[in-house]
Design a protein around this motif. Sequence first.
Motif, PDB file in Angstrom:
ATOM      1  N   LEU A  26     -16.800  14.321  -1.657  1.00  0.00           N
ATOM      2  CA  LEU A  26     -17.448  13.076  -1.486  1.00  0.00           C
ATOM      3  C   LEU A  26     -17.286  12.347  -2.656  1.00  0.00           C
ATOM      4  N   ALA A  57     -14.549  13.880   5.804  1.00  0.00           N
ATOM      5  CA  ALA A  57     -14.443  14.176   4.359  1.00  0.00           C
ATOM      6  C   ALA A  57     -13.451  15.057   3.779  1.00  0.00           C
ATOM      7  N   THR A 110     -14.576   4.314   8.394  1.00  0.00           N
ATOM      8  CA  THR A 110     -14.518   5.132   7.261  1.00  0.00           C
ATOM      9  C   THR A 110     -15.521   6.046   7.255  1.00  0.00           C
ATOM     10  N   LEU A 111     -15.416   6.833   6.387  1.00  0.00           N
ATOM     11  CA  LEU A 111     -16.416   8.185   6.373  1.00  0.00           C
ATOM     12  C   LEU A 111     -17.861   7.299   6.091  1.00  0.00           C
ATOM     13  N   VAL A 112     -17.983   6.443   5.193  1.00  0.00           N
ATOM     14  CA  VAL A 112     -19.300   5.518   5.001  1.00  0.00           C
ATOM     15  C   VAL A 112     -19.807   4.946   6.275  1.00  0.00           C
ATOM     16  N   ILE A 137     -21.383   7.703   8.367  1.00  0.00           N
ATOM     17  CA  ILE A 137     -22.474   8.338   7.891  1.00  0.00           C
ATOM     18  C   ILE A 137     -23.732   7.461   8.095  1.00  0.00           C
ATOM     19  N   GLU A 170     -19.687   7.483  -0.960  1.00  0.00           N
ATOM     20  CA  GLU A 170     -19.714   8.217   0.066  1.00  0.00           C
ATOM     21  C   GLU A 170     -21.229   9.025  -0.083  1.00  0.00           C
TER      22      GLU A 170
END
Length: 282
Positions: free
Chosen positions: A234, A188, A143-145, A148, A238
């Motif tokens: 976001l 994103a 995932t984006l998380v 990150i 996020e």
Amino acid sequence: MTISIIIPAYNAEKTLARTLDSLLAQTDDRWEAVVVNDGSMDSTFEIAIDYAQRDKRIAVAHQDNGGTASALNTGVSRSSGEFITQLGADDELMPGYIASTRKLMLDYPDFDIYASNASVQAPGQKAEHFNTGPRFAQLTSLTLVDEIEKPQIYGTAAFRRTFYDAVGGFRQRTYNGEDYDFWLRIMAAGARHIYQPESLAIYHASAGQKTSNVLRARRCDLVIMRDLEKAKTLNSVEREAVKIRITRLKHNIRLRSILYKLLGQQRAERLIRRSSERKKDA
């Protein structure tokens, strides 16, 4: 479904032939490549032209030195594939890269970033996997998380051209980290990631590469995170992950700055690496 392979090349006369030979060794021939000579002062351009004359799937572009992101954007503009990947001019693709990546696309058509593992080879050292741990021993999706928290997508992941167009391509925002910045921006924007555990590329690490200065790389990551924090797409989870990463990066930069001054870069990094290994064993 053709995969376009973009190869930014700057003073790569010692390694470019190895990189291009890895393309010619692919078991699936549905690919095209664009070598972008980024203002090299050696015979990089001549080597690229020689390969292009031998294989019509290879094209060559030349530009004044503009950096990796600029060269990638130039290469993409000269390519036509629905999917795009980047390849360092000192790295290699395994013979099954195209075949395996295409199969992943056909088996899971609803994703946008098709990634795999890679081997990291440093001079005189045993090769290690880029992605490690139980999660990366199987098919998974980040995932984006996840991204990150730390860079986990290896650079040769193939991505949809539509997302490249949506975010305006690669940005020369920092000294390095162009691909990390790019993954974050397209995720994103909604790009979905899928990963297969097969190691399909070789990353040849060397002391002269931009990523060898870890302190500078962490400072680049901080710039990238501060940019991402401004993204309106976001969600709350996020956005909180970005804040946490910024705090950790600031601490990391402060610690490394002190240790570099006291011990020098190499001794400091050895100390940090040993400390990290002890924490894993605890």
